[in-house]
Design a protein around this motif. Structure first.
Motif, short mmCIF file in Angstrom:
data_model
loop_
_atom_site.label_atom_id
_atom_site.label_comp_id
_atom_site.label_asym_id
_atom_site.label_seq_id
_atom_site.Cartn_x
_atom_site.Cartn_y
_atom_site.Cartn_z
N VAL A 32 0.83 -1.21 0.00
CA VAL A 32 0.00 0.00 0.00
C VAL A 32 0.87 1.26 0.00
O VAL A 32 0.60 2.21 -0.75
N PHE A 33 1.89 1.30 0.82
CA PHE A 33 2.78 2.47 0.86
C PHE A 33 3.44 2.69 -0.50
O PHE A 33 3.52 3.82 -1.00
N MET A 34 3.94 1.61 -1.10
CA MET A 34 4.67 1.75 -2.36
C MET A 34 3.74 2.18 -3.49
O MET A 34 4.12 2.99 -4.34
N VAL A 35 2.52 1.68 -3.50
CA VAL A 35 1.55 2.08 -4.53
C VAL A 35 1.23 3.57 -4.42
O VAL A 35 1.17 4.29 -5.42
N ASN A 36 1.03 4.04 -3.20
CA ASN A 36 0.70 5.45 -3.01
C ASN A 36 1.87 6.37 -3.31
O ASN A 36 1.66 7.55 -3.64
N ALA A 37 3.08 5.84 -3.23
CA ALA A 37 4.26 6.64 -3.59
C ALA A 37 4.43 6.73 -5.10
O ALA A 37 5.08 7.66 -5.60
N GLU A 38 3.84 5.78 -5.82
CA GLU A 38 4.00 5.75 -7.28
C GLU A 38 3.02 6.68 -8.00
O GLU A 38 3.30 7.14 -9.11
N GLY A 39 1.87 6.95 -7.41
CA GLY A 39 0.88 7.78 -8.09
C GLY A 39 -0.26 8.15 -7.18
O GLY A 39 -0.48 7.55 -6.13
N GLY A 40 -1.00 9.21 -7.59
CA GLY A 40 -2.16 9.65 -6.83
C GLY A 40 -1.85 10.61 -5.71
O GLY A 40 -2.75 11.10 -5.03
N TYR A 41 -0.57 10.93 -5.50
CA TYR A 41 -0.18 11.80 -4.39
C TYR A 41 -0.31 13.27 -4.79
O TYR A 41 -0.37 13.64 -5.96
N ASN A 42 -0.37 14.12 -3.77
CA ASN A 42 -0.45 15.57 -3.95
C ASN A 42 0.65 16.20 -3.10
O ASN A 42 0.48 16.39 -1.89
N GLU A 43 1.78 16.49 -3.73
CA GLU A 43 2.94 16.98 -2.98
C GLU A 43 2.67 18.31 -2.27
O GLU A 43 3.16 18.54 -1.17
N GLN A 44 1.89 19.19 -2.92
CA GLN A 44 1.61 20.48 -2.29
C GLN A 44 0.84 20.31 -1.00
O GLN A 44 1.11 20.98 0.00
N ALA A 45 -0.12 19.39 -1.01
CA ALA A 45 -0.91 19.16 0.20
C ALA A 45 -0.08 18.46 1.27
O ALA A 45 -0.36 18.60 2.47
N LEU A 66 -4.00 7.89 2.74
CA LEU A 66 -3.32 6.67 2.29
C LEU A 66 -4.32 5.54 2.15
O LEU A 66 -4.94 5.12 3.13
N THR A 67 -4.53 5.08 0.93
CA THR A 67 -5.53 4.04 0.68
C THR A 67 -4.96 3.00 -0.28
O THR A 67 -4.07 3.30 -1.07
N PRO A 68 -5.48 1.77 -0.24
CA PRO A 68 -5.05 0.75 -1.22
C PRO A 68 -5.68 0.99 -2.58
O PRO A 68 -6.72 0.42 -2.91
N GLN A 69 -5.07 1.92 -3.36
CA GLN A 69 -5.54 2.14 -4.73
C GLN A 69 -5.58 0.79 -5.45
O GLN A 69 -6.49 0.48 -6.18
N TRP A 70 -4.51 0.04 -5.27
CA TRP A 70 -4.48 -1.40 -5.49
C TRP A 70 -3.40 -1.91 -4.54
O TRP A 70 -2.73 -1.12 -3.89
N TRP A 71 -3.28 -3.19 -4.39
CA TRP A 71 -2.44 -3.72 -3.32
C TRP A 71 -0.95 -3.70 -3.63
O TRP A 71 -0.14 -3.94 -2.74
N GLY A 72 -0.59 -3.41 -4.88
CA GLY A 72 0.82 -3.45 -5.23
C GLY A 72 1.30 -4.88 -5.37
O GLY A 72 0.63 -5.82 -4.94
N ILE A 73 2.46 -5.05 -5.96
CA ILE A 73 3.02 -6.39 -6.16
C ILE A 73 3.19 -7.13 -4.83
O ILE A 73 2.79 -8.29 -4.69
N LEU A 74 3.75 -6.43 -3.84
CA LEU A 74 3.98 -7.10 -2.55
C LEU A 74 2.66 -7.43 -1.86
O LEU A 74 2.53 -8.48 -1.22
N GLY A 75 1.68 -6.55 -1.99
CA GLY A 75 0.38 -6.83 -1.40
C GLY A 75 -0.30 -8.02 -2.03
O GLY A 75 -0.90 -8.85 -1.34
N SER A 79 18.57 -14.77 -0.41
CA SER A 79 18.35 -14.77 1.03
C SER A 79 17.74 -13.47 1.52
O SER A 79 17.24 -13.39 2.65
N ASN A 80 17.78 -12.43 0.68
CA ASN A 80 17.26 -11.12 1.05
C ASN A 80 16.40 -10.55 -0.07
O ASN A 80 16.68 -9.47 -0.61
N PRO A 81 15.33 -11.23 -0.43
CA PRO A 81 14.53 -10.77 -1.57
C PRO A 81 13.88 -9.41 -1.35
O PRO A 81 13.79 -8.62 -2.28
N LEU A 82 13.43 -9.14 -0.12
CA LEU A 82 12.78 -7.85 0.13
C LEU A 82 13.77 -6.70 -0.02
O LEU A 82 13.46 -5.68 -0.66
#
Length: 395
Positions: free
Chosen positions: A101-114, A173-182, A335-338
């Motif tokens: 969810v965090f990564m999806v919201n960082a990719e789009g839909g954000y409003n930097e001024q706000a 912050l909302t699940p626009q979609w769950w993202g790959i990890l989600g 061993s460290n995929p994330l």
């Protein structure tokens, strides 16, 4: 569990995971390159086709499924009770959903001024929080570990509070979609439940695979009839779970010691399983086109068949013929995929923050392909350096 998995480390599973991560970084970087063949990019949603790029995400799900029997059985062997196992599964699922969810919201839909801060800075602070929470610490004092993880959680809570999206800046912050990890998280949860429900029985897992395809079909039928219900929203999750269950089935074929089969027969069963997956995909294709975007069963079954055959080859080469020296390059990332997954996002957020970009030639034709390959190797190498700095992430 009604199985007895080997406790031996399976190098070929690690190798498959490492190779998949390398290809993932390569194709993600390649996505921005112009003037390259269509088979080096994702197919459009309605193309009824797939490329090797469209098999990367399924390969991740397949490997998740391969690892689940070992993880659950190992926890039971170490003495975890039923409640402790479920807590661990839910904690991992929650972690994947939060990250997605965090990564999806960082990719789009954000409003930097706000938000009153650049999204790149917001992203970098987020990844700092991720490292604080999920790093594998080696401190002798548990108090220090708890403080660092609590600091990471506080950072994520503050970032969630600061986030604003939409044109008017009122969206939180909302699940626009769950993202790959989600998406991986939901498939992981469903697969763990089904594995325990069927008590690790191979036949039960195969039945569950068929059930997932049925759920997708029922959901699609409901959607086509204009019935918006809970079933119509489960199609994609059912397909992703199907992929993980296919990986789980392959692990049980090869490593369940209660199945009194010699190696030759195990290989035969695995190849037959792949053939059945291809055959089922072929039969279903007139009803469901091949589409990664739509997460169709045909795409999933073809992808799982491909992953099965790749693993058959790797297992024979690495674990049986002992041609394994070359796999050491992939081991740190496997061993460290994330950690490996988020490194490119950290790099791009940092570059965006200081207004730096790669040279334009890196996004054109052969030069772009070469750069993407070099970049993938560099990221994999960076994991080795980060491990030496005691940075290792584990959900």
């Amino acid at each position: 569990m009604h199985n007895a998995l080997t406790t031996q480390r399976i190098l070929s599973i690690d190798a498959l995971r490492g190779i998949t991560i390398l290809v993932m970084i390569f194709v993600n970087e390649l996505a921005g390159v112009q003037g390259i063949p269509a088979w080096m990019k994702h197919m459009p949603a309605n193309a009824d086709a797939m490329t090797f790029v469209d098999v990367v995400f399924p390969a991740f799900l397949f490997i998740v499924g391969m690892s689940i029997p070992f993880a659950i059985n190992n926890r039971i062997t170490k003495g975890d009770n039923l409640l402790q196992v479920q807590f661990h599964i839910l904690f991992r699922t929650l972690g994947l959903l939060v990250l997605g969810v965090f990564m999806v919201n960082a990719e789009g839909g954000y409003n930097e001024q706000a938000m009153s801060m650049p999204i790149a800075l917001w992203s970098l602070v987020f990844y700092a929080g991720v490292i604080l929470i999920w790093n594998v610490y080696t401190f002798s004092s548990k108090t220090i570990v708890y403080i660092l993880r609590a600091a990471g959680i506080v950072l994520l809570l503050i970032l969630a509070w600061l986030y604003r999206g939409g044109e008017d800046g009122t969206q939180t912050l909302t699940p626009q979609w769950w993202g790959i990890l989600g998406l991986i998280g939901w498939a992981y949860l469903a697969s763990c439940i089904l594995y325990q429900l069927f008590r690790g029985n191979l036949i039960g897992i195969v039945i569950a695979i068929a059930a997932c395809v049925t759920v997708y079909g029922a959901g699609k039928s409901s959607a086509e009839q204009g019935e918006a219900n809970w079933l119509s929203g489960l199609g994609g999750h059912a397909t992703h779970t199907c992929l993980a269950l296919c990986g789980m089935a392959v692990s049980l074929v090869f490593f369940d010691q209660k199945r009194k089969l010699d190696l030759t027969k195990r290989f035969i069963v695995a190849v037959v399983f792949a053939a059945v997956l291809f055959g089922a995909g072929y039969i279903l294709r007139p009803f469901y086109t091949i589409s990664k975007i739509y997460a169709t069963p045909t795409w999933a079954l073809y992808s799982a068949g491909i992953c099965t055959l790749i693993f058959v080859f790797l297992y024979r080469l690495i674990d049986l013929q002992k041609v394994s020296g070359w796999t050491s390059f992939f081991q740190p990332a496997a061993s460290n995929p994330l950690l490996t997954y988020i490194i490119p996002f950290i790099i791009y957020a940092a570059m965006k923050l200081v207004h730096v970009s790669w040279p334009a030639i890196f996004y054109q034709g052969a030069a772009g392909i070469l750069w993407s390959a070099i970049y993938a190797v560099l990221v994999m190498t960076a994991v080795i350096g980060l491990n030496k700095l005691k940075i290792r992430l584990q959900l």
